[in-house]
Design a protein around this motif. Structure first.
Motif, short mmCIF file in Angstrom:
data_model
loop_
_atom_site.label_atom_id
_atom_site.label_comp_id
_atom_site.label_asym_id
_atom_site.label_seq_id
_atom_site.Cartn_x
_atom_site.Cartn_y
_atom_site.Cartn_z
N GLN A 13 0.83 -1.19 0.00
CA GLN A 13 0.00 0.00 0.00
C GLN A 13 0.87 1.25 0.00
N THR A 14 0.30 2.35 -0.44
CA THR A 14 1.00 3.64 -0.39
C THR A 14 1.46 3.93 1.03
N GLY A 15 2.73 4.33 1.15
CA GLY A 15 3.28 4.63 2.46
C GLY A 15 3.98 3.47 3.13
N ASP A 16 3.78 2.27 2.61
CA ASP A 16 4.42 1.08 3.17
C ASP A 16 5.90 1.02 2.80
N SER A 17 6.57 0.03 3.39
CA SER A 17 7.98 -0.23 3.09
C SER A 17 8.12 -1.62 2.50
N LYS A 18 9.18 -1.79 1.76
CA LYS A 18 9.50 -3.11 1.20
C LYS A 18 10.99 -3.16 0.95
N ARG A 67 14.26 8.26 0.55
CA ARG A 67 13.24 7.23 0.78
C ARG A 67 13.80 5.82 0.63
N PHE A 68 14.72 5.65 -0.29
CA PHE A 68 15.30 4.34 -0.56
C PHE A 68 16.74 4.32 -0.03
N THR A 69 17.15 3.13 0.43
CA THR A 69 18.53 2.95 0.88
C THR A 69 19.09 1.67 0.29
N ILE A 70 20.25 1.78 -0.35
CA ILE A 70 20.93 0.60 -0.85
C ILE A 70 22.01 0.22 0.14
N SER A 71 22.15 -1.07 0.40
CA SER A 71 23.16 -1.53 1.33
C SER A 71 23.62 -2.90 0.88
N ARG A 72 24.70 -3.36 1.47
CA ARG A 72 25.20 -4.68 1.07
C ARG A 72 25.24 -5.61 2.26
N GLY A 74 27.59 -8.59 3.07
CA GLY A 74 28.77 -9.31 2.62
C GLY A 74 29.20 -8.81 1.25
N THR A 75 29.78 -9.70 0.46
CA THR A 75 30.33 -9.30 -0.84
C THR A 75 29.48 -9.73 -2.02
N LYS A 76 28.34 -10.36 -1.75
CA LYS A 76 27.57 -10.90 -2.88
C LYS A 76 26.10 -10.52 -2.87
N THR A 77 25.69 -9.73 -1.91
CA THR A 77 24.27 -9.39 -1.83
C THR A 77 24.11 -7.89 -1.62
N VAL A 78 23.17 -7.31 -2.33
CA VAL A 78 22.79 -5.93 -2.06
C VAL A 78 21.30 -5.89 -1.79
N TYR A 79 20.91 -4.95 -0.97
CA TYR A 79 19.52 -4.77 -0.61
C TYR A 79 19.06 -3.39 -1.06
N LEU A 80 17.79 -3.28 -1.31
CA LEU A 80 17.18 -1.98 -1.56
C LEU A 80 16.01 -1.84 -0.60
N GLN A 81 16.20 -1.04 0.42
CA GLN A 81 15.14 -0.77 1.38
C GLN A 81 14.34 0.41 0.86
N MET A 82 13.06 0.17 0.63
CA MET A 82 12.19 1.19 0.05
C MET A 82 11.15 1.60 1.08
#
Length: 122
Positions: A13-18, A67-72, A74-82
């Motif tokens: 929904q609008t305003g949520d995070s994923k 609003r969004f944050t990219i993070s890693r 370890g050395t093989k995974t990245v995340y996108l927190q929205m």
């Protein structure tokens, strides 16, 4: 070549995070840049965020900065927190990789995931 696999898509929904994740496999991951792009219906694919796995430096598009944050992980995974998602964030999100510098230019990215749908309902 690096193989990329995205996960975490779905409908919110609008305003949520994923949070999205992208796991890489294949060649040695040193000096790799991993980035997220997205393509909304009827629009061109656009850069969202990217980071170097080695130095943790990150780059964001103006539309998601704050609003969004990219993070890693370890050395093989990245995340996108929205966070604070909006209907205009609805798109297929792609993970991409290149060496060695971050760029918003999708033509310079060598490896791509298949993409994952994120839908934000109003």
């Amino acid at each position: 070549q690096v193989q990329l696999l995205e996960s975490g898509g779905g409908t919110v929904q609008t305003g949520d995070s994923k949070s999205l994740s992208c796991t890489a496999s294949g060649r040695a991951m040193s000096s790799v840049v991993m980035a997220w792009f997205r393509q909304a219906p009827g629009k061109e694919r656009e850069f969202v965020a990217g980071m170097t796995l080695k130095e943790d430096s990150a780059l964001y598009s103006d539309s998601v900065k704050g609003r969004f944050t990219i993070s890693r992980g370890g050395t093989k995974t990245v995340y996108l927190q929205m966070n604070s998602l909006k209907p205009e964030d609805t798109a297929v999100y792609f993970c991409a990789a290149k060496r060695p510098f971050i760029t918003r230019d999708q033509a310079q990215y060598e490896s791509w995931g298949q993409g994952i749908q994120v839908t934000v309902s109003s």
